[in-house]
Design a protein around this motif. Structure first.
Motif, PDB file in Angstrom:
ATOM      1  N   LEU A 175       0.856  -1.181   0.000  1.00 38.97           N
ATOM      2  CA  LEU A 175       0.000   0.000   0.000  1.00 38.97           C
ATOM      3  C   LEU A 175       0.891   1.229   0.000  1.00 38.97           C
ATOM      4  N   ILE A 196       0.807   5.152   0.680  1.00 39.08           N
ATOM      5  CA  ILE A 196      -0.018   6.225   1.230  1.00 39.08           C
ATOM      6  C   ILE A 196       0.547   7.562   0.755  1.00 39.08           C
ATOM      7  N   SER A 211      -2.947   4.997  -2.567  1.00 45.67           N
ATOM      8  CA  SER A 211      -3.920   5.830  -1.859  1.00 45.67           C
ATOM      9  C   SER A 211      -3.398   7.249  -1.726  1.00 45.67           C
ATOM     10  N   ASP A 212      -4.350   8.139  -1.700  1.00 38.43           N
ATOM     11  CA  ASP A 212      -4.078   9.539  -1.387  1.00 38.43           C
ATOM     12  C   ASP A 212      -5.320  10.043  -0.682  1.00 38.43           C
ATOM     13  N   LEU A 241      -6.246  11.696  -6.346  1.00 35.95           N
ATOM     14  CA  LEU A 241      -6.626  10.341  -6.752  1.00 35.95           C
ATOM     15  C   LEU A 241      -6.622  10.205  -8.271  1.00 35.95           C
ATOM     16  N   ILE A 283      -7.408   4.151  -4.034  1.00 32.11           N
ATOM     17  CA  ILE A 283      -8.451   4.431  -3.043  1.00 32.11           C
ATOM     18  C   ILE A 283      -8.146   5.737  -2.309  1.00 32.11           C
ATOM     19  N   LEU A 338      -7.784   7.546   1.103  1.00 32.73           N
ATOM     20  CA  LEU A 338      -7.565   7.383   2.546  1.00 32.73           C
ATOM     21  C   LEU A 338      -7.115   8.716   3.101  1.00 32.73           C
ATOM     22  N   ALA A 389     -13.037   2.670   3.453  1.00 27.31           N
ATOM     23  CA  ALA A 389     -11.906   2.227   2.630  1.00 27.31           C
ATOM     24  C   ALA A 389     -10.778   1.681   3.500  1.00 27.31           C
TER      25      ALA A 389
END
Length: 190
Positions: free
Chosen positions: A27, A29, A50-51, A59, A77, A79, A87
């Protein structure tokens, strides 16, 4: 698109460890242009980018990076650090969390570590591989890592072939120091 030196260093660390990435759940981030996540996916990892859920444009940038790199299998996704969302709750256990220069604003440090700690509870062996640009000697993660029962190992850039002089160059004035960290739960909490 501009790729920050921290993203380049983290991507190089992933490339150095590419043999261990196939099949790993990864993942990223605060992914932005997603260079580290893209490299991990190209090396065979099962990647989720994710952002911030509050910044749809970010995103879209992640989606565009996947399209440009022919990676339709990479999920994107939203986050938001420090927020428990559907999510976040739906994420499967991860093996590696990537974070390139997310430790930018000290007021975000605890929210980031709160989110990472939540993910570490799903898989206590997960590691956060993070690069950051040193901006102030007054900013430190040490107290927060202790609070969240985490430990940190500093990885020398030269240990994985990163030449900080070449990689961390920037058009910004002054010298920019990039640090590489591997953060995990302290042994006491395992």
């Amino acid at each position: 698109m501009y790729v920050w030196p921290c993203a380049v260093v983290l991507a190089q660390y992933l490339w150095f460890h590419r043999g261990s990435l196939p099949g790993k759940a990864v993942l990223e981030i605060g992914a932005g242009v997603s260079l580290p996540g893209i490299v991990a996916a190209k090396c065979g990892a099962e990647v989720i980018l994710s952002d911030s859920a509050e910044l749809p444009h970010c995103l879209e940038i992640c989606q565009r990076s996947c399209q440009m790199n022919n990676l339709p299998q990479v999920q994107v996704i939203g986050l938001t650090w420090g927020h428990v969302s559907q999510a976040l709750l739906a994420l499967p256990p991860q093996d590696i969390i990537l974070a390139s220069d997310v430790f930018f604003e000290p007021e975000d440090f605890e929210d980031i570590l709160t989110t990472v700690y939540f993910l570490m509870q799903k898989n206590p062996k997960v590691q956060l591989w993070s690069t950051y640009q040193v901006r102030s000697a007054d900013w430190s993660l040490e107290a927060l890592l202790y609070k969240w029962d985490m430990k940190c190992v500093h990885i020398p850039l030269e240990s994985f072939g990163a030449d900080e002089e070449a990689i961390a160059e920037s058009a910004l004035p002054g010298r920019h120091t990039v640090e590489m960290l591997v953060i995990s739960l302290a042994k006491d909490s395992l």
